[in-house]
Scaffold this motif. Structure first.
Motif, PDB file in Angstrom:
ATOM      1  N   TYR A  91      55.645-113.591  39.771  1.00  0.00           N
ATOM      2  CA  TYR A  91      55.923-112.285  39.584  1.00  0.00           C
ATOM      3  C   TYR A  91      55.504-110.911  40.353  1.00  0.00           C
ATOM      4  N   PHE A 135      54.793-107.925  43.007  1.00  0.00           N
ATOM      5  CA  PHE A 135      54.798-106.016  43.185  1.00  0.00           C
ATOM      6  C   PHE A 135      54.539-106.070  44.412  1.00  0.00           C
ATOM      7  N   TYR A 170      51.917-102.444  46.103  1.00  0.00           N
ATOM      8  CA  TYR A 170      51.841-101.221  46.476  1.00  0.00           C
ATOM      9  C   TYR A 170      51.821-100.367  47.087  1.00  0.00           C
ATOM     10  N   PHE A 206      52.784 -97.376  42.139  1.00  0.00           N
ATOM     11  CA  PHE A 206      53.959 -98.848  42.169  1.00  0.00           C
ATOM     12  C   PHE A 206      54.999 -98.218  43.142  1.00  0.00           C
ATOM     13  N   LYS A 210      59.120-104.388  42.244  1.00  0.00           N
ATOM     14  CA  LYS A 210      58.665-106.109  41.181  1.00  0.00           C
ATOM     15  C   LYS A 210      59.635-106.471  41.537  1.00  0.00           C
ATOM     16  N   PHE A 234      49.860-102.806  49.640  1.00  0.00           N
ATOM     17  CA  PHE A 234      49.845-103.936  49.274  1.00  0.00           C
ATOM     18  C   PHE A 234      50.737-104.744  48.409  1.00  0.00           C
ATOM     19  N   ARG A 264      51.916-111.779  40.393  1.00  0.00           N
ATOM     20  CA  ARG A 264      51.551-112.804  39.150  1.00  0.00           C
ATOM     21  C   ARG A 264      51.894-113.613  38.629  1.00  0.00           C
ATOM     22  N   ILE A 272      57.735-108.579  31.882  1.00  0.00           N
ATOM     23  CA  ILE A 272      56.144-108.089  32.209  1.00  0.00           C
ATOM     24  C   ILE A 272      56.473-106.793  33.151  1.00  0.00           C
ATOM     25  N   GLU A 284      55.429-103.375  35.193  1.00  0.00           N
ATOM     26  CA  GLU A 284      54.006-102.855  36.327  1.00  0.00           C
ATOM     27  C   GLU A 284      53.010-102.721  35.443  1.00  0.00           C
ATOM     28  N   GLN A 285      51.667-102.409  36.416  1.00  0.00           N
ATOM     29  CA  GLN A 285      50.309-102.317  35.763  1.00  0.00           C
ATOM     30  C   GLN A 285      50.499-100.676  36.680  1.00  0.00           C
TER      31      GLN A 285
END
Lengths: 117, 116
Positions: free
Chosen positions: A32, A34, A36, A46, A49, A90, A94, B102, B104-105
């Motif tokens: 997973y 992402f 940022y 964010f 993703k 960044f 996950r 899922i 995101e944070q």
């Protein structure tokens, strides 16, 4: 174990030119992924993703990223960079294994993007 | 839209003192994460909580402890502070969706801790 590599500490690009920020990852299960962005003295914001589905993911502010399983990469792209895109980016991963809740993000070292007018 | 709230935003402590950082997640979010970002470093995961139970643990020193309360806010307690604890501490929150997908944070603005 999971890890992320961002091979470039800094990327310089002229305003209006395409921007690419590279990211490669390593996970034991399904990744997973992402992206940022962090502006000075600010929290991480964010962008986008990849969980499953289409390899090309579109996100905020005109950014997109392409998931490439064979190359274990998830490069961030923007067709036409703006001066305001100058920031620290960044990539994070996950691991898909394990409990769904609370799994940590592992971040790459960050890439500083400088867009010049 | 409501975001993650962290307090205080800045904190200055002496060596060997204690500090408590607070995090208020986005409403309805049930998972809280703590990260530490040293100068020029990427964020490092410390600990996370889901429904008030610890769910994952990273490189959190034994001098640190954390918990999530019934209202889902979280506190990071830091004792015997050392110079090396000076960093930006981020809290993030997310929601475990019923579908299992899922999410995101979402990160707060961070607490900048300076240990003198």
């Amino acid at each position: 174990a999971q890890s992320v590599a961002q091979p470039e500490d800094q990327v310089n690009v002229a305003e209006g030119n395409p921007l690419t920020v590279k990211c490669t990852y390593s996970v034991s299960g399904n990744p997973y992924l992402f992206w940022y962005v962090q502006y000075p003295n600010r929290g991480l914001q964010f962008l986008l993703k990849y969980i499953t589905g289409d390899n090309l993911v579109k996100g905020s502010y005109g950014f997109e990223a392409e998931f490439n399983k064979s190359q274990t990469s998830f490069h961030l792209k923007k067709p036409s960079a703006l001066v305001s895109d100058s920031a620290l980016y960044f990539c994070a991963v996950r691991d898909g294994w394990g409990e769904a809740a609370g799994n940590k993000l592992t971040f790459g070292g960050g890439t500083r993007v400088l867009v010049k007018p | 839209a409501a975001g993650v709230i962290q307090s205080p935003r800045h904190l200055i402590k002496e060596k060997r003192e204690t500090a408590t950082l607070k995090c208020y997640p986005i409403p309805r979010h049930d998972t809280v994460y703590w990260y530490q970002q040293g100068p020029g470093q990427d964020p490092q995961f410390l600990i996370s909580f889901y429904e008030k139970m610890q769910s994952d643990k990273g490189s959190i020193p034994d001098r640190f402890s954390a918990q999530q309360f019934s209202d889902y806010h979280s506190e990071l307690n830091m004792s015997s502070l050392e110079l090396g604890d000076s960093a930006l501490y981020f809290c993030a929150s997310s929601l475990v969706e019923a579908s299992g997908s899922i999410s995101e944070q979402f990160f707060g603005p961070g607490t900048r801790l300076t240990v003198l």
